[in-house]
Motif scaffolding. Sequence first.
Motif: not given
Length: 468
Positions: A311-319
């Motif tokens: 979730p950290l990764a998804f919180g930071q990447m575009p879209m």
Amino acid sequence: MTESSSAAADSAAGSLPANRGRWSSRFAFILAATGSAVGLGNIWKFPYVTGENGGGAFVLVYLMCIAAVGLPIMMAEVMIGRRGGRSPVNSMRLITERDRLNPAWRLIGVMGVLTAFIILSFYSVIGGWAISYVGVTASGGLAGQSSEGIGEIFSGLLADPGTLMLWHTVFMAMVVLVVARGVRAGLERAVKILMPALFVLLVMVVGYAMTTGHFSEGVAFLFEPNFANLSTSGVLVALGHAFFTLSLGMAIMMAYGSYLPKNVSIAKTAISVSVMDTVVALLAGLAIFPIVFANGLEPGAGPGLIFQTLPLAFGQMPMGSFFGALFFILLVFAAWTSGISLLEPLVEWLEEQKGMNRTISSVVAGVACWALGIASVLSLNLWSDFAPLGSFAMFEGKTIFDLLDFLTANILLPLGGLLVAIFVGWFLSRQALENELSMSARGFALWHNVLRYFTPVAVAVVFIYNLT
Ligand code: PHE
């Protein structure tokens, strides 16, 4: 195998997926077997057990277990299934009768049914976590969250038995629905699109992990073996996980093997499944550990690891909320196809032994498994301090959930695999094995010797070291 004989094998084996029409049976087998093998074991469990067991050395032992123990046993299981051409219990009966062997070997099938039942009870709870994270990511609430915030979302989920129960119930219902209706062929075909999609998304997260500035640290953690970090119990976990991730030791691959046409190479097919499974696990590791190090998280954080890092990764990447939700949807599908393969043996057994029809046996099996799963749900919160066998040093601090995982992955699966190795290696005639596998003389000798000597000794030694 001709159309009619493969159709006969299909009906003899119950309502497992039919490989008709333009689906070659080899392809159908690979889809079904990969669907079972690739699941939470690869994406959820592999990273966290690697983190708990110190990284590189554990990964190396795990890879050796896949190649030298898992692969030979997968070939043996598939071979029994193809030779018997029926459901596992019936295939074993046929082979033991034909070769005049002790009928007690059929217990391999019975043990497998029990193991699968226990695994599914907690697998469904984790499947439920994955479902709940579809919503968590899609809602956009992760954007810009700190690792603390994300950790709180996860501990909030664990602390809430109601929500856990809800998603555990939904996951189990999804599994029961497919098994009851015998419509798994459709789902397994969908796997053909969904698995590559999961693969692409994993590669995307690995791409993100490369931008964190801690990628090489993650790579070093995974691939630089430092044996000082690996305990003997870590070796048992690596061995057990090799069985778990390849769905071995409980006759599942036997069931699927009954669909494989005679002219298909068992070795090549088993190698493809094992390689795909391993690649997915390693990608998951490459995606997760750089994020762990970049955010100062703990590699040994335990079962919550992917739910605190991805979730950290998804919180930071575009879209990110789109890709995150998609990722968890695909993870749910991967878990679903594995869950189906876990319920199937019990349902088949109830049909055969108790004469129940498919719908009733699926519901009975599913409800029983769901009920056992409640213990795992509660051991995450209300019973989190309850360690039933805690007075034994080996089980110290292990909750019910931990115990069920330990008992199945680290004891029952390796034991099932050991029995398969002994049965095939020592009791089936060499001639029959040669005919069935039709490999080069060298390849056959290698496989046969590994299965006869190396596999049983390796499993026994690891057991003895750990259980004494
Ligand atoms: N292999 C599956 C996974 O990695 C889990 C599983 C274990 C499925 C045993 C079937 C049998 O998630």
